[in-house]
Motif scaffolding. Sequence first.
Motif, PDB file in Angstrom:
ATOM      1  N   HIS A  86       0.836  -1.205   0.000  1.00  0.00           N
ATOM      2  CA  HIS A  86       0.000   0.000   0.000  1.00  0.00           C
ATOM      3  C   HIS A  86       0.872   1.256   0.000  1.00  0.00           C
ATOM      4  CE1 HIS A  86      -2.535  -3.156   1.799  1.00  0.00           C
ATOM      5  NE2 HIS A  86      -3.477  -2.583   1.059  1.00  0.00           N
ATOM      6  N   ASP A 135      -0.042   4.099  -0.126  1.00  0.00           N
ATOM      7  CA  ASP A 135      -0.738   5.093   0.695  1.00  0.00           C
ATOM      8  C   ASP A 135      -0.909   4.614   2.142  1.00  0.00           C
ATOM      9  OD1 ASP A 135      -2.552   3.048   0.179  1.00  0.00           O
ATOM     10  OD2 ASP A 135      -4.245   4.391  -0.173  1.00  0.00           O
ATOM     11  N   LYS A 143      -4.451   8.210   6.469  1.00  0.00           N
ATOM     12  CA  LYS A 143      -5.794   7.889   6.939  1.00  0.00           C
ATOM     13  C   LYS A 143      -6.707   7.404   5.808  1.00  0.00           C
ATOM     14  CE  LYS A 143      -9.338  10.009   9.834  1.00  0.00           C
ATOM     15  NZ  LYS A 143      -9.724  11.233  10.559  1.00  0.00           N
ATOM     16  N   ALA A 144      -6.469   7.869   4.599  1.00  0.00           N
ATOM     17  CA  ALA A 144      -7.314   7.501   3.465  1.00  0.00           C
ATOM     18  C   ALA A 144      -7.138   6.052   3.022  1.00  0.00           C
ATOM     19  CB  ALA A 144      -7.026   8.434   2.285  1.00  0.00           C
ATOM     20  N   CYS A 145      -6.114   5.372   3.489  1.00  0.00           N
ATOM     21  CA  CYS A 145      -5.882   3.980   3.080  1.00  0.00           C
ATOM     22  C   CYS A 145      -6.923   3.080   3.749  1.00  0.00           C
ATOM     23  CB  CYS A 145      -4.475   3.546   3.460  1.00  0.00           C
ATOM     24  SG  CYS A 145      -4.092   1.842   2.954  1.00  0.00           S
ATOM     25  N   GLY A 146      -7.810   2.524   2.944  1.00  0.00           N
ATOM     26  CA  GLY A 146      -8.905   1.709   3.460  1.00  0.00           C
ATOM     27  C   GLY A 146      -8.473   0.427   4.147  1.00  0.00           C
ATOM     28  N   ALA A 147      -7.293  -0.075   3.821  1.00  0.00           N
ATOM     29  CA  ALA A 147      -6.803  -1.305   4.431  1.00  0.00           C
ATOM     30  C   ALA A 147      -6.168  -1.071   5.794  1.00  0.00           C
ATOM     31  CB  ALA A 147      -5.785  -1.970   3.502  1.00  0.00           C
ATOM     32  N   HIS A 204      -3.723   2.032   8.250  1.00  0.00           N
ATOM     33  CA  HIS A 204      -2.615   2.956   8.073  1.00  0.00           C
ATOM     34  C   HIS A 204      -1.773   3.025   9.340  1.00  0.00           C
ATOM     35  CE1 HIS A 204      -6.165   5.135   9.507  1.00  0.00           C
ATOM     36  NE2 HIS A 204      -5.321   5.822  10.252  1.00  0.00           N
ATOM     37  N   ALA A 254     -14.777   1.461  10.313  1.00  0.00           N
ATOM     38  CA  ALA A 254     -14.642   1.708   8.879  1.00  0.00           C
ATOM     39  C   ALA A 254     -14.731   3.212   8.637  1.00  0.00           C
ATOM     40  CB  ALA A 254     -15.728   0.960   8.121  1.00  0.00           C
ATOM     41  N   PRO A 255     -14.115   3.728   7.617  1.00  0.00           N
ATOM     42  CA  PRO A 255     -13.581   3.009   6.466  1.00  0.00           C
ATOM     43  C   PRO A 255     -12.129   2.578   6.619  1.00  0.00           C
ATOM     44  CG  PRO A 255     -13.492   5.346   6.024  1.00  0.00           C
ATOM     45  CD  PRO A 255     -14.103   5.170   7.395  1.00  0.00           C
ATOM     46  N   CYS A 256     -11.445   2.938   7.696  1.00  0.00           N
ATOM     47  CA  CYS A 256     -10.006   2.684   7.785  1.00  0.00           C
ATOM     48  C   CYS A 256      -9.641   1.265   8.213  1.00  0.00           C
ATOM     49  CB  CYS A 256      -9.366   3.681   8.740  1.00  0.00           C
ATOM     50  SG  CYS A 256      -9.568   5.385   8.212  1.00  0.00           S
ATOM     51  N   ASN A 257     -10.406   0.657   9.068  1.00  0.00           N
ATOM     52  CA  ASN A 257     -10.254  -0.722   9.531  1.00  0.00           C
ATOM     53  C   ASN A 257      -9.144  -0.969  10.558  1.00  0.00           C
ATOM     54  OD1 ASN A 257     -12.453  -1.652   7.960  1.00  0.00           O
ATOM     55  ND2 ASN A 257     -11.127  -1.629   6.176  1.00  0.00           N
TER      56      ASN A 257
END
Length: 181
Positions: free
Chosen positions: A35, A37, A41-45, A47, A121-124
């Motif tokens: 990843h 990114d 914070k924008a990384c959905g998987a 960070h 979510a959305p960050c997990n």
Amino acid sequence: MTLHDDAVLTLKGYDTDDAGQQELRQAYLDHLAGHPDGMWKACGAGHLTASALVIDPERGRVLLTLHRKLRMWLQMGGHCEQQDPTLEAAALREATEESGIPGLTLLPGGPVRLDRHPIPAPCNWHLDVQYAATATAGATERISEESLDLRWFPYAEVAEVADASVVRLLESARARLGQAG
């Protein structure tokens, strides 16, 4: 060098005998490899985040923040920002902003622990790189807008107010200081 590059180097240099910490280090490195990114914070998987436990080793106490959103006593920390040149700088910035104490000094030797915890979510996931910092003698704390409260706790009381991740961080920081108890 980018913050992503610094994080990879920091994690590769994180030396630990703890098998669980070794597994986390590899998971963090795999995350960053997969990843670009992964610092943000924008990384959905998930960070990376950076935090620091503020310690007063002479008085045997730590400064914790009652987090406004989570309503838990935690160390200072949070998201990396574009202007952070290193993970250490991000941890020190967060600790300074949230404690209101200027002149904090990170303990030498790099991160003290790693801690991965789920978030909504959305960050997990937060993949927290945890440091420890000492305050100068006579430092006065100031509550930030991110906190409901800010309070010094004797080492012996931390387990009564904070979760196991903060207790583990304190134990590792005390070991780094030669205060293992």
